[in-house]
Design an enzyme around this catalytic site. Structure first.
Site, PDB file in Angstrom:
ATOM      1  N   GLY A  10      26.055  53.284  47.543  1.00  0.00           N
ATOM      2  CA  GLY A  10      26.802  52.689  48.654  1.00  0.00           C
ATOM      3  C   GLY A  10      28.294  52.917  48.526  1.00  0.00           C
ATOM      4  O   GLY A  10      29.090  52.052  48.903  1.00  0.00           O
ATOM      5  N   TYR A 136      18.375  38.390  55.311  1.00  0.00           N
ATOM      6  CA  TYR A 136      19.246  39.058  54.330  1.00  0.00           C
ATOM      7  C   TYR A 136      19.172  38.325  52.989  1.00  0.00           C
ATOM      8  O   TYR A 136      19.057  38.938  51.927  1.00  0.00           O
ATOM      9  CB  TYR A 136      20.678  39.052  54.874  1.00  0.00           C
ATOM     10  CG  TYR A 136      21.707  39.611  53.940  1.00  0.00           C
ATOM     11  CD1 TYR A 136      21.890  40.985  53.812  1.00  0.00           C
ATOM     12  CD2 TYR A 136      22.514  38.767  53.171  1.00  0.00           C
ATOM     13  CE1 TYR A 136      22.846  41.503  52.957  1.00  0.00           C
ATOM     14  CE2 TYR A 136      23.473  39.279  52.314  1.00  0.00           C
ATOM     15  CZ  TYR A 136      23.636  40.644  52.212  1.00  0.00           C
ATOM     16  OH  TYR A 136      24.589  41.151  51.355  1.00  0.00           O
ATOM     17  N   PRO A 163      29.521  37.824  45.202  1.00  0.00           N
ATOM     18  CA  PRO A 163      30.832  37.673  45.831  1.00  0.00           C
ATOM     19  C   PRO A 163      30.801  36.741  47.034  1.00  0.00           C
ATOM     20  O   PRO A 163      29.827  36.683  47.765  1.00  0.00           O
ATOM     21  CB  PRO A 163      31.187  39.099  46.275  1.00  0.00           C
ATOM     22  CG  PRO A 163      29.900  39.815  46.363  1.00  0.00           C
ATOM     23  CD  PRO A 163      28.944  39.158  45.407  1.00  0.00           C
ATOM     24  N   HIS A 179      32.057  40.860  60.288  1.00  0.00           N
ATOM     25  CA  HIS A 179      32.312  39.528  59.752  1.00  0.00           C
ATOM     26  C   HIS A 179      33.583  38.964  60.383  1.00  0.00           C
ATOM     27  O   HIS A 179      34.297  39.649  61.105  1.00  0.00           O
ATOM     28  CB  HIS A 179      32.425  39.583  58.222  1.00  0.00           C
ATOM     29  CG  HIS A 179      31.088  39.683  57.565  1.00  0.00           C
ATOM     30  ND1 HIS A 179      30.619  40.847  56.996  1.00  0.00           N
ATOM     31  CD2 HIS A 179      30.107  38.769  57.413  1.00  0.00           C
ATOM     32  CE1 HIS A 179      29.411  40.628  56.528  1.00  0.00           C
ATOM     33  NE2 HIS A 179      29.069  39.388  56.761  1.00  0.00           N
ATOM     34  N   ASP A 269      28.218  28.436  64.497  1.00  0.00           N
ATOM     35  CA  ASP A 269      29.182  28.214  63.411  1.00  0.00           C
ATOM     36  C   ASP A 269      28.677  28.747  62.071  1.00  0.00           C
ATOM     37  O   ASP A 269      29.457  29.009  61.168  1.00  0.00           O
ATOM     38  CB  ASP A 269      29.407  26.698  63.225  1.00  0.00           C
ATOM     39  CG  ASP A 269      30.571  26.190  64.062  1.00  0.00           C
ATOM     40  OD1 ASP A 269      31.379  27.024  64.528  1.00  0.00           O
ATOM     41  OD2 ASP A 269      30.660  24.966  64.239  1.00  0.00           O
TER      42      ASP A 269
END
Ligand code: GDP
Length: 315
Positions: A10, A136, A163, A179, A269
């Site tokens: 990646g 996910y 993270p 994001h 939210d």
């Protein structure tokens, strides 16, 4: 000690490219990378071929299908399947081909929705997950556990870093699928360019989020790869959080947008708060260096450069 060669899975993403920038400063380390066109990590046979031919000693697994709250809610099948396939293929091929150290990237969004704050590592699987990114989370928890089981059962150093919300150069600026920080940078920048009197952010603005610059994460990953006895999984964050509304004000200040900031409670939210306890990683001698305000300024500069050069990621 980091054993060379290192395969960064990646490397084109925000985390992988930050890790590669950091590894480039270490002349003794040979770094291997492959684009998706050269090696599809979902394809077990391709992954096996790559590992048996190239024999990396260390793997940093920064490849994942990622996205913001909207993308996660809309495509749960792809988030679960693509991530599981990549993880299973890469961890197994690593073990079969003698990889001694595997650093798996988890995320603090795989902790339960109502995890006790600040979130300690033992909150993993302690209560139900957040619905908006459950697919996910399940894939990432499976990958993290697979590394833990390999370590436990076969004695290899396969471990994970968790993270918190990341930002920095090379982020994805898709208007719907990104994001929050890149989403806001783009929306507020465009509002300023158009001379709009107001800008609308998603949700109520009250959720609290913690943000880590990706260069700090790269530093933490390499720090963890030097440890002889790293934790099975460890949070990587700042332990400081900010409300989404306050974040919008910071972004507006950086961009120089003076209009009104409105909220849109019809948008989700997500989890109300997600703050990590970073006692464990700090006890190993690592701490973050880039403050949020300074990080937003440099990220906005990168956004402008990426946009000018036609390299802005937006998919
Ligand atoms: P999360 O941390 O997994 O919930 O994912 P996000 O980074 O996508 O969203 C964080 C919070 O920011 C949520 O409360 C969103 O509703 C809010 N938010 C406000 N404006 C935006 C935006 O433009 N994009 C995104 N992705 N989130 C936004």
């Amino acid at each position: 000690m980091i054993v060379s060669p290192v395969f960064v899975a990646g490397h084109g993403g925000m985390v992988g490219s930050a890790v590669c920038r950091r590894l480039a400063t270490m002349p003794d380390i040979e770094v291997m990378t492959r684009s998706r066109g050269e090696l599809d990590l979902c394809e077990e046979s391709q992954v096996n071929d790559f590992f048996s031919k190239n024999r990396p000693a260390t793997v940093i697994f920064a490849s994942a299908k990622v996205g913001g709250i909207h993308a996660n809610k809309t495509f749960p099948v792809e988030f679960l399947t693509d991530n599981l396939r990549q993880e299973l293929a890469t961890v197994h091929a690593s073990f079969r081909n003698g990889v001694g150290r595997f650093l798996f990237l988890g995320s603090t969004c795989i902790y339960p929705r109502l995890a006790k704050q600040p979130i300690k590592e033992d909150e993993l699987l302690a209560s139900p997950l957040e619905q908006t990114n459950e697919a996910y989370a399940i894939a990432k928890i499976a990958g993290l556990k697979l590394c833990q089981y390999f370590r436990q059962q076969y004695g290899v150093l396969y471990h994970s870093a968790m993270p918190t919300n990341l930002y920095g150069p090379g982020d994805n600026y898709h208007p719907d699928h990104s994001h929050v920080l890149p989403g806001m940078i783009r929306r507020i920048h465009e509002a300023k360019e158009r001379g709009d009197a107001s800008v609308t952010i998603w949700g109520t603005g009250t959720p609290l989020r913690e943000f880590l610059h990706v260069d700090d994460l790269a530093d933490a990953i390499l720090h963890l790869c030097h440890l002889d006895s790293p934790p099975d999984w460890v949070n990587v964050g700042t332990s400081l959080d900010v409300s989404i509304f306050e974040l919008a004000r910071l972004v507006a200040k950086t961009i120089g947008f003076q209009g009104e900031i409105r909220t849109d409670p019809s948008k989700p939210d997500g989890t109300p708060r997600k703050l990590t306890d970073t006692t464990l990683i700090r006890s190993t001698g690592w701490e973050p260096k880039i403050e949020l305000e300074q990080g937003i300024v440099s990220t906005y500069q990168c956004f402008l450069k990426e946009q000018d050069s036609g390299k802005l990621r937006s998919k």
